[in-house]
Design a protein around this motif. Structure first.
Motif, PDB file in Angstrom:
ATOM      1  N   THR A 325       3.279   0.055  -9.802  1.00  0.00           N
ATOM      2  CA  THR A 325       4.142  -1.064  -9.425  1.00  0.00           C
ATOM      3  C   THR A 325       4.603  -0.836  -7.984  1.00  0.00           C
ATOM      4  OG1 THR A 325       6.250  -0.048 -10.049  1.00  0.00           O
ATOM      5  CG2 THR A 325       5.063  -1.201 -11.797  1.00  0.00           C
ATOM      6  N   PRO A 326       4.935  -1.908  -7.293  1.00  0.00           N
ATOM      7  CA  PRO A 326       5.435  -1.757  -5.919  1.00  0.00           C
ATOM      8  C   PRO A 326       6.661  -0.855  -5.851  1.00  0.00           C
ATOM      9  CG  PRO A 326       4.957  -4.053  -6.364  1.00  0.00           C
ATOM     10  CD  PRO A 326       4.804  -3.323  -7.671  1.00  0.00           C
ATOM     11  N   LEU A 327       7.563  -1.002  -6.820  1.00  0.00           N
ATOM     12  CA  LEU A 327       8.789  -0.216  -6.778  1.00  0.00           C
ATOM     13  C   LEU A 327       8.505   1.275  -6.885  1.00  0.00           C
ATOM     14  CD1 LEU A 327      11.719  -1.105  -6.533  1.00  0.00           C
ATOM     15  CD2 LEU A 327      11.956  -0.765  -8.991  1.00  0.00           C
ATOM     16  N   GLU A 328       7.509   1.601  -7.712  1.00  0.00           N
ATOM     17  CA  GLU A 328       7.204   3.011  -7.948  1.00  0.00           C
ATOM     18  C   GLU A 328       6.598   3.679  -6.704  1.00  0.00           C
ATOM     19  OE1 GLU A 328       5.496   3.217 -11.799  1.00  0.00           O
ATOM     20  OE2 GLU A 328       5.403   5.407 -11.785  1.00  0.00           O
ATOM     21  N   VAL A 329       5.916   2.912  -5.880  1.00  0.00           N
ATOM     22  CA  VAL A 329       5.313   3.511  -4.678  1.00  0.00           C
ATOM     23  C   VAL A 329       6.195   3.350  -3.438  1.00  0.00           C
ATOM     24  CG1 VAL A 329       2.954   3.178  -5.546  1.00  0.00           C
ATOM     25  CG2 VAL A 329       3.979   1.452  -4.024  1.00  0.00           C
ATOM     26  N   SER A 330       7.326   2.655  -3.580  1.00  0.00           N
ATOM     27  CA  SER A 330       8.187   2.437  -2.412  1.00  0.00           C
ATOM     28  C   SER A 330       8.704   3.764  -1.876  1.00  0.00           C
ATOM     29  CB  SER A 330       9.358   1.515  -2.772  1.00  0.00           C
ATOM     30  OG  SER A 330       8.875   0.201  -2.963  1.00  0.00           O
ATOM     31  N   ASN A 331       8.615   3.918  -0.563  1.00  0.00           N
ATOM     32  CA  ASN A 331       9.029   5.151   0.118  1.00  0.00           C
ATOM     33  C   ASN A 331       8.140   6.353  -0.224  1.00  0.00           C
ATOM     34  OD1 ASN A 331      11.426   4.065   1.441  1.00  0.00           O
ATOM     35  ND2 ASN A 331      12.200   3.835  -0.638  1.00  0.00           N
ATOM     36  N   LYS A 332       6.989   6.085  -0.812  1.00  0.00           N
ATOM     37  CA  LYS A 332       6.067   7.177  -1.132  1.00  0.00           C
ATOM     38  C   LYS A 332       4.871   7.141  -0.176  1.00  0.00           C
ATOM     39  CE  LYS A 332       8.186   8.430  -4.992  1.00  0.00           C
ATOM     40  NZ  LYS A 332       7.925   7.734  -6.249  1.00  0.00           N
ATOM     41  N   ASP A 333       4.252   8.286   0.024  1.00  0.00           N
ATOM     42  CA  ASP A 333       3.086   8.352   0.899  1.00  0.00           C
ATOM     43  C   ASP A 333       1.803   7.900   0.204  1.00  0.00           C
ATOM     44  OD1 ASP A 333       4.664   9.320   2.885  1.00  0.00           O
ATOM     45  OD2 ASP A 333       3.978  11.398   2.754  1.00  0.00           O
ATOM     46  N   ASP A 334       1.641   8.282  -1.060  1.00  0.00           N
ATOM     47  CA  ASP A 334       0.375   8.023  -1.742  1.00  0.00           C
ATOM     48  C   ASP A 334       0.219   6.554  -2.138  1.00  0.00           C
ATOM     49  OD1 ASP A 334      -0.418  10.656  -1.568  1.00  0.00           O
ATOM     50  OD2 ASP A 334       0.270  11.187  -3.582  1.00  0.00           O
ATOM     51  N   VAL A 335      -1.025   6.115  -2.120  1.00  0.00           N
ATOM     52  CA  VAL A 335      -1.374   4.817  -2.681  1.00  0.00           C
ATOM     53  C   VAL A 335      -1.684   5.035  -4.153  1.00  0.00           C
ATOM     54  CG1 VAL A 335      -3.232   3.096  -2.685  1.00  0.00           C
ATOM     55  CG2 VAL A 335      -2.171   3.792  -0.521  1.00  0.00           C
ATOM     56  N   ALA A 336      -1.118   4.191  -5.021  1.00  0.00           N
ATOM     57  CA  ALA A 336      -1.326   4.351  -6.469  1.00  0.00           C
ATOM     58  C   ALA A 336      -2.375   3.363  -6.954  1.00  0.00           C
ATOM     59  CB  ALA A 336      -0.012   4.126  -7.213  1.00  0.00           C
ATOM     60  N   VAL A 337      -3.235   3.831  -7.842  1.00  0.00           N
ATOM     61  CA  VAL A 337      -4.271   2.946  -8.392  1.00  0.00           C
ATOM     62  C   VAL A 337      -4.276   3.067  -9.912  1.00  0.00           C
ATOM     63  CG1 VAL A 337      -6.045   4.700  -7.958  1.00  0.00           C
ATOM     64  CG2 VAL A 337      -6.739   2.336  -8.309  1.00  0.00           C
ATOM     65  N   GLY A 338      -4.486   1.931 -10.563  1.00  0.00           N
ATOM     66  CA  GLY A 338      -4.541   1.908 -12.021  1.00  0.00           C
ATOM     67  C   GLY A 338      -5.313   0.698 -12.495  1.00  0.00           C
ATOM     68  N   ARG A 339      -5.217   0.402 -13.788  1.00  0.00           N
ATOM     69  CA  ARG A 339      -5.996  -0.692 -14.403  1.00  0.00           C
ATOM     70  C   ARG A 339      -7.483  -0.513 -14.097  1.00  0.00           C
ATOM     71  NH1 ARG A 339      -4.076  -5.179 -16.218  1.00  0.00           N
ATOM     72  NH2 ARG A 339      -5.712  -4.635 -17.694  1.00  0.00           N
ATOM     73  N   ILE A 340      -7.912   0.741 -14.038  1.00  0.00           N
ATOM     74  CA  ILE A 340      -9.308   1.043 -13.718  1.00  0.00           C
ATOM     75  C   ILE A 340     -10.145   0.739 -14.958  1.00  0.00           C
ATOM     76  CG2 ILE A 340     -10.914   2.872 -12.997  1.00  0.00           C
ATOM     77  CD1 ILE A 340      -8.137   4.325 -12.069  1.00  0.00           C
ATOM     78  N   ARG A 341     -11.014  -0.265 -14.859  1.00  0.00           N
ATOM     79  CA  ARG A 341     -11.789  -0.647 -16.045  1.00  0.00           C
ATOM     80  C   ARG A 341     -13.096  -1.309 -15.644  1.00  0.00           C
ATOM     81  NH1 ARG A 341      -8.085  -4.276 -14.468  1.00  0.00           N
ATOM     82  NH2 ARG A 341      -8.289  -6.456 -15.057  1.00  0.00           N
ATOM     83  N   ARG A 342     -14.084  -1.150 -16.518  1.00  0.00           N
ATOM     84  CA  ARG A 342     -15.385  -1.787 -16.310  1.00  0.00           C
ATOM     85  C   ARG A 342     -15.178  -3.295 -16.327  1.00  0.00           C
ATOM     86  NH1 ARG A 342     -20.000  -3.964 -18.269  1.00  0.00           N
ATOM     87  NH2 ARG A 342     -19.110  -4.560 -20.270  1.00  0.00           N
TER      88      ARG A 342
END
Lengths: 377, 377
Positions: A325-342
């Motif tokens: 979620t945007p809130l979870e990555v706010s002020n963080k360095d890493d880019v978060a990725v999920g919903r990885i699916r075929r």
């Protein structure tokens, strides 16, 4: 900045970080010693009073970027203001033709027209300019760099040679998308990418973030919203990105994703389409990315690749329905990725859907620029 | 409903409509005469106290739906409440096995388990059930209908035969997407569709809308947000749709788009992928839709087709950067489409990108159901 911006340490507050560090565990004094040092380069920050300018300082500090001096540059309007950086007092100076005398590295984030005017002047003085605007991104010979993706594009640009240079920081949406898409591209070759963005207010600057906050208060009080920045209600609404629409019907923000991807991947054949939308979120972008590959790539392999990718964190807990979620990555360095699916709309393992979130001000702008500068050290 | 919900006549307020009409230009008395009439069918509204239930009443009234009687049905908890509809007082009755005696048409929106339990009971009594839940959508033999798209699926279902029947209302995201995609599909045959949604709080019910409002107030006051419905911060944030995630990594909401499209278009070959995201918007969904066609379809022809499509309005002013927004379609019947452009990632005229917005409670639920009922008259 509006009143709420001051209390950013609370996780639920979606407002921008101040210039104080976000990693308070490191002792502050130790960092200052490491940062301010005789043999470090001399720095300048252009547009230092803006949202990205402030974040430049925050990132330089967090990463112990070495420097022997730092100039705070901004428009005439901001000149004379005092600011504290690493416990020292600085006076904001007006950006002028002679501002770059003796400056080794200049971080620019003051809009395209300032970059166009002062970028070449700085280069002439021997400064290496890392430019956050779109002014030079598509100029041939100007490296367009995401350090985790294409550091090789900067080959030949070095400090201490007396030769200035321009290096362009990609658009925030491009950086955030390619941080996740590139490791998969390296493995299976992306041939087509369909991107839909969910972009935060911060991309339009600090004033846009303030207006979103103000509008939200107004709407909750039953008042008509103040619409100065975007000309329409942003609170509890969303709209097509405010960048100008070109003759092909795409807006400039979307075409940045199309063109910058080709340049960064050094692949003129990769096909990209994008729909860029502003959502009422403060400072982190999200992107829904559909990928088509030349070679098969299964879901589990893709997850493993992303788990091992630098600057990327995988958040993909299907049972708990926990994804980036945007809130979870706010002020963080890493880019978060999920919903990885075929991708069920493609045969075999030739397609994937992913959902990416990244802090627009940090990895989408300031952090990436400082990482570029680090490659020069 | 929270305090703000009462002042919905102001355009900038993104809160749900009350049961009063949204078209005050029509004289109220005339509509009552037309609606309440001896030879109209007898109606029942199941789940009448919910967001969609209330909107059923609003739409029935707006459209002068004829009826000789109307039963207000809800759970035991709501039974006994008084409500006014078209200037008459009604008492909410508890939904029971014998509730459907003499009822010609029942509009259900009380969740899947209530539909599963009471839908077949109503049909047994000779009632034609228009069901807004997902309980029967994919059941063979149950028509899944968007009146502008596939009215033919209801052939054979008639009032006055004494024979009950189930008709399913599609999922809100599917309805809104297909209102725009179908006219293009009829012209050039869609072979693949990539959808990313921007879904409003209303899809999760009135309580979710209230929570979004409450959370927003809390965050603006620097308080931790109340997270009862979704378990995470919704204000100034967005997240992957809260529907359960299936073993293929898609959530149920996404698979509805995949499967319902095939059933509604009666085309088992159409390929669809979707990423469904909740955004902090009150009552209208937006969708970014990328289309691949079997036959060429140029941008101008596509625009003309959409301009002439029933229930669709084109908002596509590139110069003014004016395109559909959730706020602009809130409390409106028509689905708005814009950002209509040739997809630069596909060769020739075999692809289009579009952006669609529709009121989730209205066309996404209540209006579509009442339109289905109108086909029975």
């Amino acid at each position: 900045m509006a009143a709420l911006a001051r209390i950013t340490h609370k996780a639920h507050l979606p407002f921008p970080a101040s210039t104080t560090t976000t990693t308070p565990s490191k002792p502050r004094a130790a960092r200052i010693c490491m940062s301010l040092q005789e043999n470090g380069p001399s720095l300048a920050v252009v547009g230092v009073t803006g949202a990205v300018g402030q974040e430049f300082l925050s990132v330089l500090s967090d990463r112990d970027f070495p420097y022997r001096s730092i100039k705070m540059l901004a428009s005439k309007r901001s000149a004379g203001k005092h600011m504290t950086f690493q416990d020292r007092d600085y006076v904001v100076e007006e950006l002028k033709v002679d501002s770059f005398e003796g400056v080794d590295i200049a971080l620019f984030s003051a809009g395209g027209s300032i970059s166009k005017e002062f970028g070449p002047i700085a280069v002439e003085k021997g400064t290496i300019v890392v430019d956050n605007s779109s002014a030079f991104r598509m100029v041939e010979g100007v490296p367009l760099v995401i350090p985790e993706v294409n550091p090789e594009a900067m080959e030949g640009v070095r400090l201490g040679t007396g030769k200035g240079a321009l290096i362009a920081n990609p658009n925030c949406s491009t950086i955030i998308c390619l941080m996740a898409a590139t490791p998969l591209h390296r493995s299976a070759k992306v041939i087509r990418m369909v991107v839909s963005t969910y972009q935060a207010a911060s991309g339009a600057g600090a004033a846009a973030m303030e207006e979103l906050e103000l509008q939200t208060r107004e709407v909750l009080e039953g008042k008509p919203p103040t619409c100065k920045i975007f000309g329409q209600q942003y609170a509890f609404n969303l709209f097509s990105h405010n960048a100008p629409v070109l003759s092909n019907g795409y807006n400039e923000e979307e075409m940045k994703l199309v063109k910058e991807t080709r340049k960064i991947w050094n692949d003129s054949n990769v096909k990209v389409t994008a729909t860029c939308i502003r959502v009422p979120v403060m400072r982190a972008h999200a992107e829904s990315v559909n990928l088509q590959f030349e070679n098969p790539l299964d879901e589990e392999t893709a997850k493993d690749i992303l788990k091992n990718a630098p600057g990327v964190v995988v958040i993909d807990d299907r049972a708990a329905n926990h994804f980036p979620t945007p809130l979870e990555v706010s002020n963080k360095d890493d880019v978060a990725v999920g919903r990885i699916r075929r991708d069920v709309s493609q045969d075999g393992n030739y397609g994937l859907d992913i959902f990416v979130c990244g802090d627009q001000i940090r990895k989408g702008a300031a952090l990436n620029a400082v990482q570029i500068a680090e490659l020069l050290l």
